[in-house]
Design an enzyme around this catalytic site. Sequence first.
Site, short mmCIF file in Angstrom:
data_model
loop_
_atom_site.label_atom_id
_atom_site.label_comp_id
_atom_site.label_asym_id
_atom_site.label_seq_id
_atom_site.Cartn_x
_atom_site.Cartn_y
_atom_site.Cartn_z
N LYS A 260 0.86 -1.19 0.00
CA LYS A 260 0.00 0.00 0.00
C LYS A 260 0.89 1.23 0.00
O LYS A 260 1.76 1.38 0.86
CB LYS A 260 -0.90 -0.02 1.23
CG LYS A 260 -1.73 1.25 1.37
CD LYS A 260 -2.78 1.13 2.44
CE LYS A 260 -3.50 2.44 2.63
NZ LYS A 260 -4.53 2.35 3.68
N ARG B 49 -10.75 9.97 2.32
CA ARG B 49 -10.59 10.66 3.61
C ARG B 49 -11.74 11.63 3.85
O ARG B 49 -12.13 11.87 5.00
CB ARG B 49 -9.21 11.32 3.68
CG ARG B 49 -8.11 10.27 3.71
CD ARG B 49 -6.70 10.85 3.72
NE ARG B 49 -5.71 9.78 3.56
CZ ARG B 49 -4.43 10.00 3.32
NH1 ARG B 49 -3.97 11.23 3.23
NH2 ARG B 49 -3.61 8.97 3.17
N LYS C 132 1.30 10.06 5.58
CA LYS C 132 1.46 8.69 6.06
C LYS C 132 2.74 8.02 5.53
O LYS C 132 2.84 6.81 5.45
CB LYS C 132 0.21 7.87 5.68
CG LYS C 132 -1.09 8.45 6.26
CD LYS C 132 -2.28 7.51 6.15
CE LYS C 132 -3.53 8.11 6.78
NZ LYS C 132 -4.69 7.20 6.73
N GLU D 4 7.64 -6.74 0.92
CA GLU D 4 6.47 -6.59 1.81
C GLU D 4 5.51 -7.79 1.66
O GLU D 4 5.01 -8.32 2.63
CB GLU D 4 5.70 -5.30 1.48
CG GLU D 4 6.34 -4.05 2.05
CD GLU D 4 6.02 -3.85 3.53
OE1 GLU D 4 5.41 -4.74 4.15
OE2 GLU D 4 6.40 -2.80 4.08
N LYS E 232 -2.44 -1.46 -3.69
CA LYS E 232 -3.25 -0.24 -3.60
C LYS E 232 -2.37 0.98 -3.70
O LYS E 232 -1.33 1.01 -3.02
CB LYS E 232 -3.98 -0.28 -2.26
CG LYS E 232 -4.77 0.93 -1.88
CD LYS E 232 -5.38 0.69 -0.53
CE LYS E 232 -6.18 1.89 -0.12
NZ LYS E 232 -6.67 1.75 1.23
N SER F 197 -10.47 5.66 -4.21
CA SER F 197 -11.42 6.76 -4.34
C SER F 197 -11.01 7.80 -5.39
O SER F 197 -11.84 8.27 -6.16
CB SER F 197 -11.58 7.43 -2.98
OG SER F 197 -10.33 7.86 -2.48
N TYR G 251 -15.53 1.08 -6.25
CA TYR G 251 -16.79 1.78 -5.96
C TYR G 251 -17.76 1.64 -7.12
O TYR G 251 -18.92 1.99 -7.00
CB TYR G 251 -16.49 3.26 -5.65
CG TYR G 251 -15.54 3.38 -4.48
CD1 TYR G 251 -16.01 3.24 -3.18
CD2 TYR G 251 -14.17 3.58 -4.67
CE1 TYR G 251 -15.15 3.30 -2.09
CE2 TYR G 251 -13.29 3.64 -3.60
CZ TYR G 251 -13.79 3.49 -2.32
OH TYR G 251 -12.93 3.54 -1.25
#
Length: 346
Positions: A214, A224, A237, A253, A268, A294, A333
């Site tokens: 990610k 958010r 982040k 990872e 992602k 999103s 979505y």
Amino acid sequence: MNPWNKPKPDEASATATRLDLAQRPRRNRKTEWARRLVRENVLTTNDLIWPLFLAEGEGVRTQVVSMPGVERLSVDEAVKAAVMAAELAIPALALFPNTDPARRDPHGSEALNADNLVCRAIRAIKREVPQIGLIADAALDPYTSHGHDGILHGEEIVNDETVAVLVAQSLNQARAGADVIAPSDMMDGRIAAIREGLDAEGFENVQVMSYAAKYASAFYGPFRDAIGTKAVLAGDKRTYQMDPANSDEALREVALDIEQGADMLIVKPGMPYLDIICRVKETFALPTFAYQVSGEYAMIMAAAQNGWLDGERAMLESLVAFKRAGADGVLTYFAPRVAKKLKEER
Ligand code: PBG
């Protein structure tokens, strides 16, 4: 006519004589039946995971402004959405709560409340629609007053203390009936800790779907908004999510998460990271999912609403691209819209 490209007459005839037309790839594209026959990848309803946003209240559906066509749903409305999803044969939902700001604190303690929004939604959906898969997120950002996925000490998101809370959060969601725990926080060592915690309480059949690769992405902006962390998020982040410039690191990872017991993987965001999906799937051959996030959804919708591109075609093209890259499915979505479209075509 572009003057730079215009061939001189002698060059043009030379090109024509050099053409090798034993192979004419266009033959296989000449008709719809032929294109269908040679098609290599197909998107089906089985490939879809629908992320749903939850809100407090009853009979509540509020539009997420930056995600046209996406609403936050109160628990009763989420149950209706789940019924519709099941009718459309969408296999699973991923749930994300917009927590009441009064219930957010620096430690994200609401994540451990057995009666929090997501747990109530899981129980209500499982009661009405037991056959649909429910994926619960493990991360603290919907619950912390600072909007980070973990616990903040000074400037630092502390890893090990956060992992302990993520285990407790996962158990809370598993007890409510979640089928899958999906850690999206990017702390180190959390897959092993969550697996161990689940097994110790008899949840050895609860799957772990790891957000293994990610990235610290600008494409999460509208999400958010949707869960109400944009205004409060302090800083970024980048100390836990990955650098968008890295690719080998994604493989490391993923290897760690598989070693620690991940059943399924998520990469992602989606479209800007198709190369990562491809490498992960080729290297590890585990069920691998793309998250069309999103911001990707918002871009397609905004352009479509302006008449700048054909939204429906862009939606379908973006989704089949994930399949072509090697994804086993997509969190999107667009899920209900695509499922309806695929149903009409049958
Ligand atoms: C955070 C989380 C994020 C998304 C899913 N879980 C955003 C973030 O890391 O800030 C983004 C999904 C999207 O943009 O659609 N745990």
